[in-house]
Design an enzyme around this catalytic site. Structure first.
Site, PDB file in Angstrom:
ATOM      1  N   GLU A 397      44.860 -55.088  47.096  1.00  0.00           N
ATOM      2  CA  GLU A 397      44.454 -56.474  47.334  1.00  0.00           C
ATOM      3  C   GLU A 397      44.848 -57.416  46.202  1.00  0.00           C
ATOM      4  O   GLU A 397      45.274 -58.551  46.443  1.00  0.00           O
ATOM      5  CB  GLU A 397      42.938 -56.533  47.550  1.00  0.00           C
ATOM      6  CG  GLU A 397      42.474 -55.993  48.903  1.00  0.00           C
ATOM      7  CD  GLU A 397      42.351 -54.493  48.965  1.00  0.00           C
ATOM      8  OE1 GLU A 397      41.983 -53.969  50.032  1.00  0.00           O
ATOM      9  OE2 GLU A 397      42.647 -53.820  47.948  1.00  0.00           O
ATOM     10  N   HIS A 464      30.965 -52.484  54.441  1.00  0.00           N
ATOM     11  CA  HIS A 464      31.708 -53.223  55.466  1.00  0.00           C
ATOM     12  C   HIS A 464      30.858 -54.324  56.096  1.00  0.00           C
ATOM     13  O   HIS A 464      31.165 -54.795  57.189  1.00  0.00           O
ATOM     14  CB  HIS A 464      32.194 -52.278  56.567  1.00  0.00           C
ATOM     15  CG  HIS A 464      33.149 -51.232  56.102  1.00  0.00           C
ATOM     16  ND1 HIS A 464      32.761 -50.119  55.411  1.00  0.00           N
ATOM     17  CD2 HIS A 464      34.506 -51.141  56.227  1.00  0.00           C
ATOM     18  CE1 HIS A 464      33.820 -49.371  55.134  1.00  0.00           C
ATOM     19  NE2 HIS A 464      34.887 -49.968  55.609  1.00  0.00           N
TER      20      HIS A 464
END
Length: 658
Positions: A397, A464
């Site tokens: 990322e 998540h």
């Protein structure tokens, strides 16, 4: 030291000599001024000038360089006026960063130099983005990024090199191996024999050269540049050198064995090159003195001009107004036909329209190409727009956010999809220190949208399901957008992609397929920073966003005895304070509802603002309804108890009791 000048004319050799002497003479003067207390800080590159100068002179003037603290030679070899450099170092309004940055933490697009941040490693990923722009535009150009030996231990080093290799990018990565990361010697930093040996692990070419030999540096970079362009591959070049002074002057050099200074003093890049040119009759003592006298004049006049600069008079409003680059696209109203869409379809439709509207828009993210992304937002996009513009990324990322910023330097737009908002932590530094600050620091905008699938209610557990929007609301320079319905999602995403500033775009996963609505066809935008009154009411106001809007609407539908006004913020940074004040004035009672945890959530900031600015309009304390201060649990029963929705009714009753 063996110099090989094959193919270089006397004029070119003299030019290289002039350029290697200039940073040395500037540094010597700066050290005098530092001892006199006339400047505050200095990072010395004495002994390392051959690398910065040799690299810069081997490139085209319009090829970007990402330098570090000790690369004064990059700036001087690019002919950046010394007077303006000195103004920058002194914090002048007329420096490159308007007094907002120190020493070499600045960039200049005019001279194709990208300013560093203190975290070092993130610079490398920006070079990937610039090189990707060259590749997409089919330009025969390279980009160069510097790293020190210490910086090679950072994860950003690995990520940037891996992305460059996987994507076949024309990048030259330079390691200035000067033996120390501040005071830590290289034997405590890595165990391989040479750092260039790591290149093989990435599938790229690696070289180790004498970084004090300017002709070896220059010729090596020339060859590497040709290789990168011809083969469309990166190169890693380790330049062996030595830092003759401290990390910065205050740190000193007591930790360095004295004999190293004797050894490396004999390898001085300036005196050795000067002796070589004298032996070859390229230069004479008189010519050397003339060159040095010209540089002395340049330095003295620049210092005089810099010290004559007026002291900055702060203008608070000017500073606040210079956080974002002004946009040049006017809002576009919706019109024409409408189509019923789920929220995820509206987001996909916005991306498709934007890809057609902006030929220089690039989408990046894990599994977003043929697979269509974890939530299938970009399904079918590779067929429509090709893999050059819809790019699968390695799991890195930080490097991809950095590459997105690098694309901005070359006039590209980019959208990066975080597979889950939770994973943004791995790219946090790039977002809050590079994307957010770069325009304020030196006028380069970050034309980047980071899409953030967020929120709980889907049984996805602690990694998540987080709501982390408050992290970014706290960061000046970012914009934070959080739609609650399909029409706003499409219009706000199109507005975000049109905006030249970095936007964190939050999309609640639980709303993707559970919420439908009528969405205008074609292109339109919803203005960022404008809230929307979802429902009129008189008893109390619920200020909320995202899933909270639907929780409030559901409650209102079941409790028709209450007249609830619901304000959907839509944008969290900037906030619509006019709309907030208006709803406070209308009802006198305010409940702030959000899915994020209570402590440190945006509800606290909103409550404080309302109390400070609307106190006389209130009939009761501002109350907050938020999720529990725990990680998000997996069990359905535990998750429902965790979510703010489970406490909405009791909080409304408490507020109405006043």
């Amino acid at each position: 030291m063996d110099f090989v000048s094959t193919g270089l004319s006397a004029e070119e050799l003299i030019d290289l000599y002039t350029e290697i002497v200039r940073p040395r003479m500037i540094e010597e003067k700066m050290l005098v001024l530092l001892r006199q207390g006339r400047i505050s800080k200095w990072f010395s590159g004495i002994g390392q000038e051959a690398i910065a100068v040799g690299v810069t002179k081997a490139l085209d003037a319009d090829e970007y360089i990402m330098p570090l603290h000790r690369n004064l030679g990059v700036f001087t070899a690019r002919q950046v006026p010394f007077a303006q450099l000195f103004k920058q170092w002194q914090g002048s309004q007329n420096g490159f960063s308007k007094g907002r940055e120190r020493s070499f933490h600045f960039g200049t697009n005019e001279y194709h130099i990208c300013g560093m941040i203190s975290h070092l490693g993130p610079q490398l990923a920006l070079a990937d983005g610039v090189a990707l722009a060259h590749k997409l535009s089919k330009e025969d150009k390279v980009c160069v990024a510097f790293s020190g030996d210490g910086g090679t231990s950072e994860g950003d080093f690995h990520e940037a090199l891996n992305v460059a290799a996987v994507w076949g990018l024309p990048v030259i990565f330079i390691i200035e191996n000067n033996g120390y990361g501040l005071s830590t010697p290289v034997n405590e930093q890595y165990a391989c024999e040479q750092l260039a040996d790591r290149a093989a692990g990435y599938g790229m070419k690696g070289l180790t050269i004498d970084g004090n030999n300017i002709l070896e540096v220059y010729n090596t970079i020339k060859d590497a540049r040709t290789y990168c362009i011809t083969e469309q591959k990166p190169v890693l070049i380790e330049c062996m050198t030595f830092r003759m002074r401290g990390h910065e002057e205050a740190s000193g050099v007591k930790y360095v064995p004295k004999e190293l200074f004797d050894i490396w003093g004999k390898k001085d890049p300036v005196s050795n090159f000067e002796a070589y040119l004298l032996r070859e009759n390229v230069l004479t003592p008189k010519a050397i003195e003339q060159i040095r006298e010209s540089i002395r004049h340049e330095i003295e006049s620049g210092i005089a001009e810099g010290f004559a600069e007026p002291v900055i008079v702060p203008d608070t409003q000017y500073e606040l107004n210079d956080i974002y680059k002004p946009g040049d696209e006017a809002p576009v109203a919706a019109g024409g036909q409408r189509t019923e869409m789920k929220m995820i379809q509206a987001i996909s439709d916005a991306l498709r329209i934007a890809m057609e509207r902006y030929p220089k828009l690039v989408l990046m993210g894990q599994d977003i190409a043929e697979y269509g992304g974890a939530f299938k937002v970009t399904e079918g996009f590779t067929d429509a727009f090709g893999k050059d513009r819809v790019r699968n990324t390695p799991i890195c990322e930080s490097a991809i956010v950095g590459a997105a910023l690098g694309l901005s330097l070359k006039g590209y737009k980019s959208m990066m999809e975080m597979q889950f908002a939770d994973f943004v932590t791995v790219g946090f530094n790039q977002i809050v220190n590079n994307l957010a600050k770069i325009y304020y620091r030196w006028g380069q905008n970050a034309d980047v949208v980071v899409r953030m699938p967020t929120g709980g209610g889907v049984g996805a557990g602690p990694f998540h399901s987080q709501s982390n929007e408050a992290w970014f609301v706290h960061t000046p320079g970012l914009k934070v957008v959080y739609p609650s319905n399909p029409e706003d999602a499409k219009g706000l995403l199109l507005a975000s992609l049109a905006d030249p500033n970095p936007v964190m775009f939050f999309e609640h996963k639980a709303l993707y397929r559970s919420i439908s609505g009528s969405v205008p066809d074609g292109y339109y935008t919803v203005e960022i920073g404008k809230a929307k009154k979802v429902q009129e009411g008189s008893d109390m106001s619920i200020i909320t966003y995202g899933a909270g809007v639907h929780w409030a609407l559901d409650y209102a539908a079941k409790h028709t005895d209450l007249s609830l006004e619901i304000l959907d913020l839509r944008s969290l940074l900037p906030l619509d304070y006019d709309a907030i004040r208006e709803t406070v004035a209308h009802t006198g009672k305010v409940l702030i509802l959000h899915e994020d945890t209570l402590t440190g959530g945006i509800g606290g900031e909103l409550s404080a603002w309302i109390t400070e600015n609307c106190f006389q309009l209130l009939d009761a304390p501002v109350l907050r309804c938020a999720s529990l201060d725990t990680p998000v649990p997996f069990s359905v029963e535990l998750e429902q108890n965790f979510l703010a929705k489970s406490r909405l009714g009791e909080t409304i009753e408490k507020l109405m009791a006043y």
